[in-house]
Enzyme design. Structure first.
Site, PDB file in Angstrom:
ATOM      1  N   ASP A 102    -154.322  57.593  83.544  1.00 51.62           N
ATOM      2  CA  ASP A 102    -155.540  57.291  82.790  1.00 51.62           C
ATOM      3  C   ASP A 102    -155.831  58.313  81.697  1.00 51.62           C
ATOM      4  O   ASP A 102    -156.758  58.128  80.915  1.00 51.62           O
ATOM      5  CB  ASP A 102    -156.749  57.198  83.735  1.00 51.62           C
ATOM      6  CG  ASP A 102    -156.658  55.986  84.627  1.00 51.62           C
ATOM      7  OD1 ASP A 102    -157.431  55.896  85.596  1.00 51.62           O
ATOM      8  OD2 ASP A 102    -155.792  55.122  84.371  1.00 51.62           O
ATOM      9  N   CYS A 127    -153.729  42.314  83.190  1.00 53.63           N
ATOM     10  CA  CYS A 127    -154.566  42.846  82.110  1.00 53.63           C
ATOM     11  C   CYS A 127    -153.618  43.421  81.058  1.00 53.63           C
ATOM     12  O   CYS A 127    -152.399  43.386  81.213  1.00 53.63           O
ATOM     13  CB  CYS A 127    -155.544  43.889  82.633  1.00 53.63           C
ATOM     14  SG  CYS A 127    -154.783  45.454  82.992  1.00 53.63           S
ATOM     15  N   ARG A 135    -167.008  49.471  79.554  1.00 56.70           N
ATOM     16  CA  ARG A 135    -166.698  49.278  80.981  1.00 56.70           C
ATOM     17  C   ARG A 135    -166.555  50.615  81.685  1.00 56.70           C
ATOM     18  O   ARG A 135    -166.812  50.729  82.874  1.00 56.70           O
ATOM     19  CB  ARG A 135    -165.380  48.498  81.123  1.00 56.70           C
ATOM     20  CG  ARG A 135    -165.473  47.043  80.725  1.00 56.70           C
ATOM     21  CD  ARG A 135    -164.190  46.351  81.090  1.00 56.70           C
ATOM     22  NE  ARG A 135    -163.818  46.682  82.468  1.00 56.70           N
ATOM     23  CZ  ARG A 135    -162.578  46.622  82.931  1.00 56.70           C
ATOM     24  NH1 ARG A 135    -161.592  46.251  82.138  1.00 56.70           N
ATOM     25  NH2 ARG A 135    -162.303  46.930  84.184  1.00 56.70           N
ATOM     26  N   VAL A 152    -146.321  54.693  85.551  1.00 57.03           N
ATOM     27  CA  VAL A 152    -147.119  53.912  86.499  1.00 57.03           C
ATOM     28  C   VAL A 152    -147.251  52.457  86.084  1.00 57.03           C
ATOM     29  O   VAL A 152    -147.031  51.540  86.879  1.00 57.03           O
ATOM     30  CB  VAL A 152    -148.515  54.553  86.683  1.00 57.03           C
ATOM     31  CG1 VAL A 152    -149.389  53.697  87.586  1.00 57.03           C
ATOM     32  CG2 VAL A 152    -148.389  55.974  87.224  1.00 57.03           C
ATOM     33  N   LYS A 154    -166.280  56.349  87.689  1.00 54.04           N
ATOM     34  CA  LYS A 154    -166.215  54.888  87.786  1.00 54.04           C
ATOM     35  C   LYS A 154    -165.330  54.478  88.963  1.00 54.04           C
ATOM     36  O   LYS A 154    -165.697  53.644  89.774  1.00 54.04           O
ATOM     37  CB  LYS A 154    -165.634  54.312  86.500  1.00 54.04           C
ATOM     38  CG  LYS A 154    -165.276  52.831  86.578  1.00 54.04           C
ATOM     39  CD  LYS A 154    -164.715  52.273  85.294  1.00 54.04           C
ATOM     40  CE  LYS A 154    -163.255  52.500  85.132  1.00 54.04           C
ATOM     41  NZ  LYS A 154    -162.383  51.581  85.885  1.00 54.04           N
ATOM     42  N   ASN A 155    -164.167  55.118  89.072  1.00 58.73           N
ATOM     43  CA  ASN A 155    -163.176  54.682  90.071  1.00 58.73           C
ATOM     44  C   ASN A 155    -163.472  55.177  91.473  1.00 58.73           C
ATOM     45  O   ASN A 155    -162.714  54.884  92.400  1.00 58.73           O
ATOM     46  CB  ASN A 155    -161.768  55.076  89.625  1.00 58.73           C
ATOM     47  CG  ASN A 155    -161.336  54.244  88.422  1.00 58.73           C
ATOM     48  OD1 ASN A 155    -162.002  53.260  88.067  1.00 58.73           O
ATOM     49  ND2 ASN A 155    -160.270  54.648  87.779  1.00 58.73           N
ATOM     50  N   ARG A 190    -161.078  43.548  87.486  1.00 61.02           N
ATOM     51  CA  ARG A 190    -160.048  43.441  88.518  1.00 61.02           C
ATOM     52  C   ARG A 190    -160.451  44.140  89.804  1.00 61.02           C
ATOM     53  O   ARG A 190    -160.046  43.758  90.898  1.00 61.02           O
ATOM     54  CB  ARG A 190    -158.739  44.053  88.020  1.00 61.02           C
ATOM     55  CG  ARG A 190    -158.271  43.612  86.694  1.00 61.02           C
ATOM     56  CD  ARG A 190    -156.927  44.213  86.411  1.00 61.02           C
ATOM     57  NE  ARG A 190    -155.972  43.742  87.401  1.00 61.02           N
ATOM     58  CZ  ARG A 190    -155.683  44.378  88.528  1.00 61.02           C
ATOM     59  NH1 ARG A 190    -156.288  45.525  88.793  1.00 61.02           N
ATOM     60  NH2 ARG A 190    -154.843  43.881  89.402  1.00 61.02           N
ATOM     61  N   ARG A 221    -150.157  43.953  87.257  1.00 63.01           N
ATOM     62  CA  ARG A 221    -151.096  44.474  88.252  1.00 63.01           C
ATOM     63  C   ARG A 221    -151.283  43.525  89.429  1.00 63.01           C
ATOM     64  O   ARG A 221    -152.348  43.014  89.713  1.00 63.01           O
ATOM     65  CB  ARG A 221    -152.418  44.816  87.565  1.00 63.01           C
ATOM     66  CG  ARG A 221    -152.154  45.777  86.409  1.00 63.01           C
ATOM     67  CD  ARG A 221    -153.345  46.391  85.830  1.00 63.01           C
ATOM     68  NE  ARG A 221    -153.998  47.310  86.754  1.00 63.01           N
ATOM     69  CZ  ARG A 221    -155.168  47.877  86.454  1.00 63.01           C
ATOM     70  NH1 ARG A 221    -155.771  47.568  85.353  1.00 63.01           N
ATOM     71  NH2 ARG A 221    -155.730  48.708  87.308  1.00 63.01           N
TER      72      ARG A 221
HETATM   73  C1  EPZ Z   1    -156.467  52.209  89.913  1.00 56.20           C
HETATM   74  O1  EPZ Z   1    -155.983  50.930  89.587  1.00 56.20           O
HETATM   75  C2  EPZ Z   1    -157.493  52.551  88.848  1.00 56.20           C
HETATM   76  N1  EPZ Z   1    -158.591  51.586  88.911  1.00 56.20           N
HETATM   77  C3  EPZ Z   1    -156.839  52.541  87.472  1.00 56.20           C
HETATM   78  O2  EPZ Z   1    -157.814  52.940  86.528  1.00 56.20           O
HETATM   79  C4  EPZ Z   1    -155.696  53.555  87.463  1.00 56.20           C
HETATM   80  O3  EPZ Z   1    -155.049  53.508  86.211  1.00 56.20           O
HETATM   81  C5  EPZ Z   1    -154.706  53.224  88.584  1.00 56.20           C
HETATM   82  O4  EPZ Z   1    -155.405  53.181  89.851  1.00 56.20           O
HETATM   83  C6  EPZ Z   1    -153.596  54.258  88.685  1.00 56.20           C
HETATM   84  O5  EPZ Z   1    -154.151  55.525  88.906  1.00 56.20           O
HETATM   85  C7  EPZ Z   1    -159.530  51.727  89.877  1.00 56.20           C
HETATM   86  O6  EPZ Z   1    -159.474  52.626  90.699  1.00 56.20           O
HETATM   87  C8  EPZ Z   1    -160.649  50.724  89.868  1.00 56.20           C
HETATM   88  P1  EPZ Z   1    -152.527  50.890  91.444  1.00 56.20           P
HETATM   89  P2  EPZ Z   1    -155.088  50.114  90.653  1.00 56.20           P
HETATM   90  O7  EPZ Z   1    -152.691  49.832  92.465  1.00 56.20           O
HETATM   91  O8  EPZ Z   1    -155.461  50.499  92.027  1.00 56.20           O
HETATM   92  C9  EPZ Z   1    -148.488  48.486  91.401  1.00 56.20           C
HETATM   93  C10 EPZ Z   1    -159.037  52.819  84.574  1.00 56.20           C
HETATM   94  O9  EPZ Z   1    -158.677  53.020  83.425  1.00 56.20           O
HETATM   95  N2  EPZ Z   1    -149.075  47.634  92.453  1.00 56.20           N
HETATM   96  O10 EPZ Z   1    -152.576  52.323  91.876  1.00 56.20           O
HETATM   97  O11 EPZ Z   1    -155.142  48.684  90.275  1.00 56.20           O
HETATM   98  C11 EPZ Z   1    -149.196  48.316  90.064  1.00 56.20           C
HETATM   99  O12 EPZ Z   1    -148.666  47.209  89.357  1.00 56.20           O
HETATM  100  C12 EPZ Z   1    -158.181  52.015  85.509  1.00 56.20           C
HETATM  101  O13 EPZ Z   1    -160.086  53.280  85.087  1.00 56.20           O
HETATM  102  C13 EPZ Z   1    -148.300  46.632  93.024  1.00 56.20           C
HETATM  103  O14 EPZ Z   1    -147.145  46.432  92.651  1.00 56.20           O
HETATM  104  O15 EPZ Z   1    -153.651  50.682  90.341  1.00 56.20           O
HETATM  105  C14 EPZ Z   1    -148.922  49.621  89.362  1.00 56.20           C
HETATM  106  O16 EPZ Z   1    -147.654  49.574  88.727  1.00 56.20           O
HETATM  107  C15 EPZ Z   1    -157.035  51.408  84.764  1.00 56.20           C
HETATM  108  N3  EPZ Z   1    -148.842  45.849  93.996  1.00 56.20           N
HETATM  109  C16 EPZ Z   1    -148.853  50.630  90.505  1.00 56.20           C
HETATM  110  O17 EPZ Z   1    -148.721  49.860  91.707  1.00 56.20           O
HETATM  111  C17 EPZ Z   1    -150.115  46.038  94.455  1.00 56.20           C
HETATM  112  O18 EPZ Z   1    -150.555  45.301  95.375  1.00 56.20           O
HETATM  113  C18 EPZ Z   1    -150.111  51.480  90.631  1.00 56.20           C
HETATM  114  O19 EPZ Z   1    -151.215  50.595  90.593  1.00 56.20           O
HETATM  115  C19 EPZ Z   1    -150.892  47.062  93.873  1.00 56.20           C
HETATM  116  C20 EPZ Z   1    -150.346  47.853  92.874  1.00 56.20           C
END
Ligand code: EPZ
Length: 419
Positions: A306, A117, A398, A328, A22-23, A93, A122
């Site tokens: 995840d 969420c 999803r 995370v 998916k990702n 998202r 996020r």
């Molecule tokens: C991706 O989300 C995945 N989704 C998530 O999978 C996964 O849990 C996550 O990466 C971590 O591996 C997709 O790829 C579509 P991040 P993402 O930006 O990119 C902070 C699932 O279950 N952050 O790596 O949204 C954030 O708050 C989903 O399939 C900022 O502060 O996660 C978090 O604490 C859930 N500012 C950390 O970084 C930003 O602009 C990591 O989030 C962006 C992120």
């Protein structure tokens, strides 16, 4: 409203096929906006998030068709609308991933801010800051990101936090920027690497994906290409954990062991026999009860967040006491509250869940709160005594392709009920 009804007690045995990731599929679908011609994607999972992304792209003018082999054809040569509206973004998202491609190719994007969420606020500040650094004029008003750019310029940019979709958005934006971009502290997830492979097949010049520094030399245009989406390592891990929890023996095929080494290491530590081969992974628990294992989540190549909920489920019935530390996301223990209703002895202290394994969970009506939490409730239901009814399973749909068919094929007693 659909629910899943699960009768616990079966040992899972057999073979299941991993779907495409998916990702990886979501950013790759967004990246088709960059191409002047048609892209053909195979191994795209049949998921609600994928159909949502296709609806979003279709509204922009991308011509999408699915052929008899279930390959997705996406032609962005006549895109004329550069908006990602709230009604779609609020359901997914990852819609934020169209921001980079729209800005890079069309110089214009109006993308609804993704709300928070269940698992956390996020924010997308790093996505926005990076594109501003590349020369985009971005204002955030009325819940929308309004972005304009004549032509993005290559930059050296270090992300203060490792962000998967942030890395992906900036990498996509850089492919058509003027000059070289260096993204430092980049995410190293396999899905980032798969996206880079796709971009390079389109004619982009991306190097270093999979390391913490990605270098992109901008080009003038990108063309259509063919791409086979890599296997879903989280879906793979979910079925392997189910085997370990039920004392069973499950082989997942059409997958890759190198995508989830930290997860396999923890399964071995729990007492499972883990064998791997060409495109397959097998877990054999041989009717034994797993041992508790300590988990610390962190960006790849560390243990994936995840898979955290799934290991809370394993630890809830394992022999011993273990801690699960979530580093995370700030609120990713919603599943624990539901498992406690099933008799799990798990205490939460800040970002640490202390799991004391019990012999047996007991079935209860529970509620899914987010994608991976809901999968962990399915795992708990598979080992609980009695019938577990899971509500709000749209979260599951999803991210898990045909979950009840796949678990049923392994001997799980699980079915979808319409109430
Ligand atoms: C991706 O989300 C995945 N989704 C998530 O999978 C996964 O849990 C996550 O990466 C971590 O591996 C997709 O790829 C579509 P991040 P993402 O930006 O990119 C902070 C699932 O279950 N952050 O790596 O949204 C954030 O708050 C989903 O399939 C900022 O502060 O996660 C978090 O604490 C859930 N500012 C950390 O970084 C930003 O602009 C990591 O989030 C962006 C992120």
């Amino acid at each position: 409203m659909d629910k899943l009804l699960i009768t616990g007690g079966s040992r899972l045995e057999g073979e299941v096929r991993a779907s495409g990731a998916k990702n990886a599929a979501l950013p790759i679908l967004a990246a088709t906006l960059l191409a002047e011609g048609e892209c053909v994607l195979s191994n795209v999972p049949h998921l609600r998030d994928v159909t949502t992304t296709m609806e979003l792209l279709g509204r922009m003018g991308v011509v999408l068709t699915v052929d008899e082999r279930m390959h997705i054809h996406a032609d962005a040569s006549r895109v004329k609308n550069f908006e990602a509206p709230y009604d779609l973004v609020k359901t997914m998202r990852a819609s934020i991933l169209v921001l980079g491609p729209l800005l890079a190719r069309f110089g214009e994007a109006d993308v609804s801010l993704p709300g928070g969420c269940a698992i956390g606020a996020r924010p997308v500040n790093l996505h926005i800051d990076g594109m501003r650094a590349m020369g985009a004029e971005i204002s955030v008003e009325n819940g929308y990101i309004h972005a304009r750019a004549k032509r993005l310029r290559g930059i050296r940019y270090s992300m203060e936090t490792v962000t998967v979709t942030g890395t992906e958005n900036l990498m996509m934006a850089a492919t058509l920027a003027d000059g070289r971009t260096l993204l430092e502290n980049a995410a190293r997830e396999p899905e980032v690497v798969d996206l880079a492979h796709f971009l390079n097949s389109m004619g982009a010049r991306v190097q270093g994906a999979g390391t913490d520094t990605i270098m992109v030399d901008g080009v003038d245009c990108l063309s259509g290409c063919k791409h086979h989406v890599l296997p879903d390592r989280i879906e793979t891990g979910t079925y392997l954990v189910a085997a370990a929890m039920t004392g069973g023996r499950v082989r997942v095929r059409d997958t890759r062991a190198d995508l989830l080494e930290p997860v396999l290491a923890k399964l071995r530590e729990s007492g499972a026999r883990v064998d791997t081969g060409n495109g397959w992974i097998e877990v054999d628990m041989d009717r034994r009860r797993p041992r508790s294992v300590n988990i610390h989540t962190a960006p790849h190549p560390a243990f994936p967040t995840d898979m955290q909920a799934q290991f809370c489920a394993l630890n809830s019935i394992a022999e011993g006491v273990a801690t699960v530390t979530e580093n995370v996301f700030e609120n990713r223990f919603m599943h624990v509250l539901e498992m406690q209703r099933m008799g799990a002895d798990i205490q939460i202290e800040g970002n640490i869940a202390i799991c004391r394994g019990v012999e047996q969970l007991t079935a209860a009506p529970v509620m899914a709160t987010d994608l991976r939490a809901s999968a962990s409730l399915v795992l708990a239901g598979l080992v609980a005594e009695g019938d577990t009814l899971i509500d709000r399973i749209y979260h599951i749909d999803r991210g898990y392709d045909n979950i009840e068919e796949k678990f049923s094929a392994l001997g799980g007693v699980i079915r979808r009920v319409h109430t």
